[in-house]
Write a protein that holds these residues in place. Structure first.
Motif, PDB file in Angstrom:
ATOM      1  N   SER A 224       0.829  -1.204   0.000  1.00 24.27           N
ATOM      2  CA  SER A 224       0.000   0.000   0.000  1.00 24.27           C
ATOM      3  C   SER A 224       0.866   1.259   0.000  1.00 24.27           C
ATOM      4  O   SER A 224       0.487   2.271  -0.597  1.00 24.27           O
ATOM      5  N   VAL A 266      -2.314  -9.148   1.168  1.00 23.23           N
ATOM      6  CA  VAL A 266      -2.195  -7.898   1.913  1.00 23.23           C
ATOM      7  C   VAL A 266      -3.449  -7.692   2.750  1.00 23.23           C
ATOM      8  O   VAL A 266      -4.549  -7.697   2.221  1.00 23.23           O
ATOM      9  N   PRO A 267      -3.284  -7.545   4.045  1.00 23.68           N
ATOM     10  CA  PRO A 267      -4.480  -7.310   4.848  1.00 23.68           C
ATOM     11  C   PRO A 267      -5.072  -5.934   4.538  1.00 23.68           C
ATOM     12  O   PRO A 267      -4.337  -4.947   4.456  1.00 23.68           O
ATOM     13  N   VAL A 268      -6.361  -5.885   4.338  1.00 18.88           N
ATOM     14  CA  VAL A 268      -7.018  -4.617   4.027  1.00 18.88           C
ATOM     15  C   VAL A 268      -7.590  -4.034   5.309  1.00 18.88           C
ATOM     16  O   VAL A 268      -8.316  -4.714   6.026  1.00 18.88           O
ATOM     17  N   PRO A 269      -7.248  -2.796   5.615  1.00 15.01           N
ATOM     18  CA  PRO A 269      -7.728  -2.226   6.873  1.00 15.01           C
ATOM     19  C   PRO A 269      -9.211  -1.843   6.814  1.00 15.01           C
ATOM     20  O   PRO A 269      -9.573  -0.699   7.040  1.00 15.01           O
ATOM     21  N   ASP A 270     -10.040  -2.794   6.474  1.00 18.29           N
ATOM     22  CA  ASP A 270     -11.470  -2.539   6.437  1.00 18.29           C
ATOM     23  C   ASP A 270     -12.190  -3.856   6.706  1.00 18.29           C
ATOM     24  O   ASP A 270     -12.248  -4.724   5.846  1.00 18.29           O
ATOM     25  N   PRO A 271     -12.690  -4.016   7.923  1.00 17.06           N
ATOM     26  CA  PRO A 271     -13.294  -5.302   8.284  1.00 17.06           C
ATOM     27  C   PRO A 271     -14.506  -5.642   7.422  1.00 17.06           C
ATOM     28  O   PRO A 271     -14.881  -6.811   7.317  1.00 17.06           O
ATOM     29  N   ARG A 274     -13.757  -8.218   4.699  1.00 16.50           N
ATOM     30  CA  ARG A 274     -12.959  -9.408   4.965  1.00 16.50           C
ATOM     31  C   ARG A 274     -13.627 -10.701   4.514  1.00 16.50           C
ATOM     32  O   ARG A 274     -12.943 -11.635   4.121  1.00 16.50           O
ATOM     33  N   PRO A 338     -10.812  -4.587  -3.753  1.00 15.92           N
ATOM     34  CA  PRO A 338     -12.042  -3.819  -3.845  1.00 15.92           C
ATOM     35  C   PRO A 338     -11.689  -2.394  -4.264  1.00 15.92           C
ATOM     36  O   PRO A 338     -10.752  -1.809  -3.737  1.00 15.92           O
TER      37      PRO A 338
END
Lengths: 340, 327, 314
Positions: A224, A266-271, A274, A338
């Motif tokens: 990111s 990559v973890p997306v900072p938006d639960p 998920r 997304p």
């Protein structure tokens, strides 16, 4: 961001190779193999552009920086700066080149000599290149540089340990800026910093680029961060570029399976997303660069691998319905993230 | 409300050094129940690891001194418990995994020996049985060829595999609570995803309470049920994961979320948090975040806002929390 | 993330008040000037410098402090205890111990300081070269070090001293020089190893890489970046070695290959006194006390200098 001029390549890298010998023995050294850290990398960096290089540890991205900075000799390949061969330069020409290409290193704790004052650290480029600034003007120049990177110019007599990580990274950036370079190689410049400080340094790099028309080679493992700053992105795996394209192409329509796996990991900072996300989970670890797999290097972890991948090394070319070069026999563009 | 599995209340820790007293923890409250994941989110120096070490009873002392508060496991006070009892709880009921798996494993013993060690000393298993169980555990954490690899030494494993060995080791005695201190920070992103998946699976399967300590807002969003955000040795916000990301109720959390690069920040300046975290030897009076806070008012410099529970069940240590909830 | 580092970063002052007013008006400072500024206010440094100054005066002008002849013996006074007439008593041959201690300062200090200096310079230079260049230079120097390290000290000293003794003649200066050089030639491997490992550590630091990226040459990298960061361990070794060398000189004298009468040194006095510790402890006590004070003074000086050159300590 000011539009980079894509017609003028400033730095051209052509089939660059760097192998480190693996040696055994203490007195009589015997070479038993080679770490293929960088194994045939080609790209061009344009004026005012940021080229992001992403990849996991061991992919050769830091070695690439070392070789481009001429801190390590290349095994083979060519690098041209404004059309001139970089590795042919010696003596005065090399010193002139050093002025034009500078580096910002990862660790703000080890990249500054603990026994030098900030004034000495940022002023060192002028000691090495005395013709850039006459002795009387140096102090003023150093203070100006500290001001440019957002530090208090009065802190010139302090030592690195008196600064926080983010401030130290600013000192490192001021040192790199001192000789007014055209290209700055940023080797993981924010990965050692906390999130809130990371943003400050990224903003600074962005502002400096606009102000001085710098070109960045931005090496990082954080996708990111790379996305935020880069115009174009190259993805590296085991010493090779597997995919290269504009930021939208790489993040929006990746075609190499490795890029796709990387993005989906990559973890997306938006639960909220998920549950909805496409997940590609790679198994196993990156193979050893001493003994990379035959054919396509990614095939041992790839879910698309077929016989051809084992035999034939895929070239980094645009193929089929694709829009950008991808080193995969089965390249296929796919949307993963997304698009919020 | 039933007694939580593990509860930390008003925990205070000081580090007494030559340079003065650092107030590392200034009243930390959180709890975790069986089968849920609590993420403790904070930047370096926020005290998230110190809290975990205090809970485990492995706080370096000196310089660390617990000056107040309590830590309860199933209602049993740990801070005043006898050392023998604490040792018993450690590993057996509460286990911990660390960021750097290489230095957390002893290089001179095989991984099988290290996993089996607790089984031998605490469960009185024979060497052979312990090794057999170690193979099962390695298999459980997804190490291929566990039977052969059980005799390997730590350096023969890659970073991700080592972290799996650590997890296997922590699971040996079937703990109820697992504290994971930055378990994936040293790992590559594809390996990180594997380890986080593994932790989530194991936690669901064994109905453990998982405390995940991290600075990574992305990781938290992927796995956490609830989040406690730490700043300067205090919890400043506590909420379930969805409401926290949708509507952060503390200016620090809000600023943190805004400072990470996203798709739509491309080409713009990131809204960085100005200034630096406070020095723990000299925490500013009032709200410790006020010097960096865009909402700071006169009151914030005088009054330390308590971690107040809001109507929606979440809590925030900000005087303007209710306005923030309203949006 | 380990906890001490957390504390370190957190305790690091975001904006400490500038020491002594605005820095901007001051002239630019360097590590050396900061260190000097700092040293002048350290009691440890001042005490050690005062002690060393006294010792130097003793060494230079022994006749100012005693009128007795250090070599005039009267067997009638053999092993007499300290008295008003002879403060430190008399030795086996009835010589004034006080006078001998005072006169012994010169040789002891000269041998100790010079042997240490040469040892550290030789070992330090080789260690720095090996650490900087690596590769075959390192291999060559390291193996040479191993060879010298393997030589038994006494045996090596006997060989060197007896071979060159004739060429030097009987002059006190010549013999002292030969003894000093012999010690240095046989003792440098330890300081080479210490310097080499410190140099390798420094060499791999990012700040060295950054300096090279700026175009800094080997001299600059070694002098400005590596040397200041390698100094601490070598200084510690040097202050300890100083005391040892003064003792080694006595061993050589005892074996008859070092300094001889009429040259007086603490080492010679200590080795002569060994057999009479129980009957005449004063023979050992006084030269040993001077030796201890000297070593202590240099250890304190080394400590003070090391701290002053470490900005974190301030």
């Amino acid at each position: 961001m000011s539009a980079p001029n894509l017609s003028v390549p400033i730095l051209e890298v052509d089939d660059l190779v760097k192998h480190f010998p693996v040696q055994t023995g203490i007195v009589l050294k015997r070479t038993v193999g080679h770490v293929r850290a960088v194994d045939g990398v080609s790209f061009a960096l344009h004026k005012g552009e940021t080229l992001g290089v992403v990849g996991e540890s061991g992919c050769g991205k830091s070695t690439l920086a070392q070789v481009l900075m001429r801190l390590e000799p290349p095994t083979s390949g060519r690098v041209r700066f404004h059309g001139e061969d970089v590795f042919a330069k010696r003596g005065r020409e090399l010193q002139a080149l050093r002025r034009s290409i500078q580096i910002v290193l990862q660790d703000p704790y080890t990249s500054l000599n603990p026994r030098m004052t900030v004034g000495d650290i940022v002023g060192e480029p002028f000691d090495i290149h005395p013709d850039v600034a006459p002795k009387g003007e140096r102090r003023k120049k150093v203070q100006d540089l500290l001001d440019v990177v957002g530090l208090n110019p009065e802190h010139i007599n302090r030592y690195p340990h008196q600064f926080s990580g983010g401030q130290r990274q600013r000192i490192g950036i001021a040192r790199a800026l001192a000789l007014k370079p055209e290209v700055i190689i940023c080797d993981e410049p924010v990965s050692a910093l906390d999130v809130s400080i990371q943003a400050q340094v990224m903003n600074l790099l962005d502002e400096l680029q606009r102000e001085f028309g710098l070109s960045y080679l931005f090496i990082a493992h954080d996708l990111s961060v790379v996305r935020h700053l880069s115009d174009r992105v190259a993805v590296m795996y085991l010493g090779k570029i597997v995919e290269i394209g504009t930021e939208e192409e790489i993040y929006g329509r990746p075609s190499h399976p490795y890029t796709q796996a990387l993005l989906s990991a990559v973890p997306v900072p938006d639960p909220a997303v998920r549950a909805a996300r496409a997940r590609i989970r790679l198994t196993g670890d990156v193979p050893s660069p001493v003994n990379p797999p035959s054919g396509c290097r990614f095939r041992t972890r790839c879910w698309k691998a077929t016989e051809i991948c084992e035999v034939e090394e895929p070239e980094l070319v645009t193929r089929g319905a694709g829009h950008h070069p991808s080193a995969c026999h089965h390249a296929e563009e796919q949307t993963l993230l997304p698009s919020t | 409300m039933a007694t939580p599995l593990l509860e930390v209340e008003g925990l205070r820790v000081e580090f007494r050094t030559r340079d003065g007293v650092a107030h590392v923890l200034n009243g930390v409250d959180y709890h975790v129940d069986a089968g849920e994941t609590l993420a403790v989110l904070g930047e370096s120096g926020s005290g998230k690891s110190v809290t975990a070490n205090t809970v485990m009873g492995i706080l370096e002392s000196p310089p660390g001194v617990v000056t107040g508060g309590s830590v309860r496991y199933r209602g049993e006070e740990l801070l005043t418990a006898a050392p023998a009892r604490r040792r018993e709880l450690r590993g057996e009921h509460i286990a911990m995994i660390f960021q750097d798996a290489l230095s957390a494993l002893n290089p001179v013993f095989t991984v099988g020996f290290q996993i089996g060690e607790q089984l031998r000393t605490r469960r009185g298993m024979s060497r052979r049985d312990a090794e057999k169980r170690a193979v099962e555990l390695l298999d459980l954490v997804g190490i291929p060829g566990a039977k052969q690899r059980v005799r390997d030494h730590p350096h023969q494993f890659s970073g991700g595999m080592r972290q799996r060995v650590m997890i296997a080791m922590s699971l040996a005695l079937d703990p109820d609570v697992l504290i994971a201190d930055e378990p994936t920070t040293a790992l590559d992103v594809t390996v990180q995803a594997q380890i986080m998946d593994l932790l989530a699976d194991i936690q669901a399967e064994r109905h453990m309470g998982l405390i995940l300590i991290t600075h990574d807002l992305g990781v938290v969003a992927e796995v956490a049920d609830r989040i406690a955000v730490m700043y300067a040795g205090r919890i400043v916000e506590h909420a379930d994961v969805h409401s926290l990301y949708a509507n952060p109720c503390h200016p620090y959390t809000r600023a943190l979320l805004e400072s990470i690069p996203r798709v739509d920040t491309k080409g713009t300046s990131l809204s960085a948090i100005s200034g630096l975290p406070p020095s723990l030897t000299r925490i500013p009076p009032g709200c410790p975040f006020h010097p960096r806070c865009p909402m700071a008012a006169e009151r914030c410099t005088e009054e330390l806002p308590p971690l107040a529970v809001l109507p929606s069940g979440r809590s925030s240590a900000c005087l303007f929390a209710e306005e923030l909830v309203a949006g | 993330m380990s906890d001490p580092s957390v504390l370190g970063t957190a305790v690091a002052e975001p904006d400490p008040p500038p020491a002594g007013g605005a820095d901007a008006q001051e002239r630019a400072r360097s590590l050396a000037s900061d260190a000097w500024h700092d040293l002048r206010r350290r009691p440890l440094f001042l005490i050690s410098v005062a002690l060393i100054a006294i010792l130097l005066v003793l060494a230079a002008f022994p006749q100012l402090f005693t009128s007795a002849d250090p070599n005039a013996g009267d067997l009638a006074r053999s092993r007499q205890a300290p008295s008003g007439q002879a403060w430190f008593g008399y030795d086996l041959l009835g010589r004034d111990v006080y006078a001998r201690t005072i006169y012994g300062t010169r040789v002891s200090i000269v041998v100790g300081v010079l042997a240490t200096t040469f040892t550290v310079l030789l070992g330090g230079t080789l260690g720095m070269l090996a650490g900087y260049h690596g590769g075959w230079v390192d291999t060559l120097v390291s193996r040479l070090t191993d060879v010298v390290f393997g030589l038994p000290f006494v045996l090596g000293a006997i060989v060197i001293l007896s071979s060159f003794r004739e060429a030097i003649g009987e002059g006190a200066v010549g013999i002292t020089a030969l003894v000093v050089l012999t010690m240095a030639a046989l003792s440098w491997p330890v300081s080479m190893r210490i310097t080499r490992s410190a140099a390798i550590t420094a060499r791999n630091q990012d700040y060295v890489r950054a300096a090279r990226a700026l175009g800094a040459g080997p001299a600059r990298v070694i002098w400005r970046h590596m040397l200041p960061n390698c100094l601490a361990p070598v200084l510690v070794y040097a202050t300890i070695a100083l005391g040892a060398f003064i003792g080694v000189e006595a061993t050589l004298s005892f074996l008859g290959i070092g300094l001889r009468d009429p040259v007086v040194s603490w080492g010679v006095m200590i080795s002569e006194a060994r057999d009479y510790i129980r009957v005449a402890p004063h023979l050992l006590l006084f030269p040993a006390a001077f030796l201890a004070v000297t070593v202590l003074a240099f250890v304190m000086l080394g400590d003070a200098v090391r701290d002053a050159f470490d900005p974190k300590g301030r």
